[in-house]
Design a protein around this motif. Structure first.
Motif, PDB file in Angstrom:
ATOM      1  N   GLU A 171      39.077  33.925  26.953  1.00  0.00           N
ATOM      2  CA  GLU A 171      39.998  35.008  27.291  1.00  0.00           C
ATOM      3  C   GLU A 171      39.382  35.919  28.351  1.00  0.00           C
ATOM      4  O   GLU A 171      40.064  36.354  29.287  1.00  0.00           O
ATOM      5  CB  GLU A 171      40.337  35.800  26.034  1.00  0.00           C
ATOM      6  N   THR A 172      38.103  36.188  28.248  1.00  0.00           N
ATOM      7  CA  THR A 172      37.406  37.011  29.234  1.00  0.00           C
ATOM      8  C   THR A 172      37.363  36.318  30.586  1.00  0.00           C
ATOM      9  O   THR A 172      37.622  36.942  31.623  1.00  0.00           O
ATOM     10  CB  THR A 172      35.974  37.324  28.751  1.00  0.00           C
ATOM     11  N   GLU A 196      39.410  34.085  31.685  1.00  0.00           N
ATOM     12  CA  GLU A 196      40.770  34.093  32.219  1.00  0.00           C
ATOM     13  C   GLU A 196      41.090  35.424  32.882  1.00  0.00           C
ATOM     14  O   GLU A 196      41.613  35.461  33.998  1.00  0.00           O
ATOM     15  CB  GLU A 196      41.769  33.823  31.102  1.00  0.00           C
ATOM     16  N   LYS A 197      40.775  36.522  32.229  1.00  0.00           N
ATOM     17  CA  LYS A 197      41.089  37.841  32.771  1.00  0.00           C
ATOM     18  C   LYS A 197      40.297  38.136  34.045  1.00  0.00           C
ATOM     19  O   LYS A 197      40.830  38.698  34.993  1.00  0.00           O
ATOM     20  CB  LYS A 197      40.855  38.917  31.722  1.00  0.00           C
ATOM     21  N   VAL A 198      39.032  37.748  34.080  1.00  0.00           N
ATOM     22  CA  VAL A 198      38.201  37.983  35.259  1.00  0.00           C
ATOM     23  C   VAL A 198      38.702  37.157  36.441  1.00  0.00           C
ATOM     24  O   VAL A 198      38.862  37.672  37.554  1.00  0.00           O
ATOM     25  CB  VAL A 198      36.710  37.677  34.960  1.00  0.00           C
ATOM     26  N   ALA A 250      41.694  35.852  36.826  1.00  0.00           N
ATOM     27  CA  ALA A 250      43.039  36.294  37.201  1.00  0.00           C
ATOM     28  C   ALA A 250      42.990  37.562  38.037  1.00  0.00           C
ATOM     29  O   ALA A 250      43.769  37.715  38.982  1.00  0.00           O
ATOM     30  CB  ALA A 250      43.881  36.509  35.950  1.00  0.00           C
ATOM     31  N   SER A 251      42.080  38.467  37.729  1.00  0.00           N
ATOM     32  CA  SER A 251      42.031  39.727  38.471  1.00  0.00           C
ATOM     33  C   SER A 251      41.212  39.643  39.755  1.00  0.00           C
ATOM     34  O   SER A 251      41.580  40.248  40.759  1.00  0.00           O
ATOM     35  CB  SER A 251      41.496  40.844  37.579  1.00  0.00           C
ATOM     36  N   ASN A 282      45.872  28.903  28.404  1.00  0.00           N
ATOM     37  CA  ASN A 282      46.018  29.938  29.432  1.00  0.00           C
ATOM     38  C   ASN A 282      44.779  30.020  30.315  1.00  0.00           C
ATOM     39  O   ASN A 282      44.879  30.101  31.538  1.00  0.00           O
ATOM     40  CB  ASN A 282      46.284  31.299  28.788  1.00  0.00           C
ATOM     41  N   GLY A 283      43.616  30.004  29.692  1.00  0.00           N
ATOM     42  CA  GLY A 283      42.370  30.085  30.459  1.00  0.00           C
ATOM     43  C   GLY A 283      42.156  28.880  31.340  1.00  0.00           C
ATOM     44  O   GLY A 283      41.787  29.000  32.511  1.00  0.00           O
ATOM     45  N   THR A 308      44.595  29.040  34.271  1.00  0.00           N
ATOM     46  CA  THR A 308      44.235  30.094  35.220  1.00  0.00           C
ATOM     47  C   THR A 308      43.065  29.675  36.089  1.00  0.00           C
ATOM     48  O   THR A 308      43.089  29.850  37.312  1.00  0.00           O
ATOM     49  CB  THR A 308      43.897  31.395  34.475  1.00  0.00           C
TER      50      THR A 308
END
Length: 101
Positions: free
Chosen positions: A4-5, A7-9, A11-12, A47-48, A51
């Protein structure tokens, strides 16, 4: 939590600053984690994975045989949920797979 981390990194910030060595470690780690996943974290993994592959784009070409092998193995699994997860993963990375010559 790690996926999840990541993916967020990605994605941003995108994947432009990821060098070849880190790219290889990232893909290998994602492939290993997706093979060892439990049913509880399936959406996070999907999701990850999607992404990261979409962010890497053309750079994922050397890893496509491994990714496709893992997907084929999951599609041949007797458990319907595992096959569904493989189909969901294909739908998330199909655009990149089509673009890569």
């Amino acid at each position: 939590m790690v996926m999840e981390t990541i993916e967020k990194v990605v994605a941003s910030l995108g994947a432009s600053d990821i060098d070849a060595c880190l790219e290889e470690l990232l893909i290998d780690g994602i492939l290993y984690a997706s093979q060892e996943q439990t049913s509880d974290d399936a959406n996070v993994m999907l999701n990850g994975f999607g992404t990261v592959v979409n962010a890497l784009g053309q750079r994922v070409k050397p890893y496509l045989p491994q990714i496709c092998g893992m997907i084929k193995w999951r599609l041949n699994n007797k458990i319907a949920k595992v096959r569904q997860q493989a189909a969901d993963l294909i739908s998330r990375i199909a655009v990149v797979m089509k673009k890569v010559p």
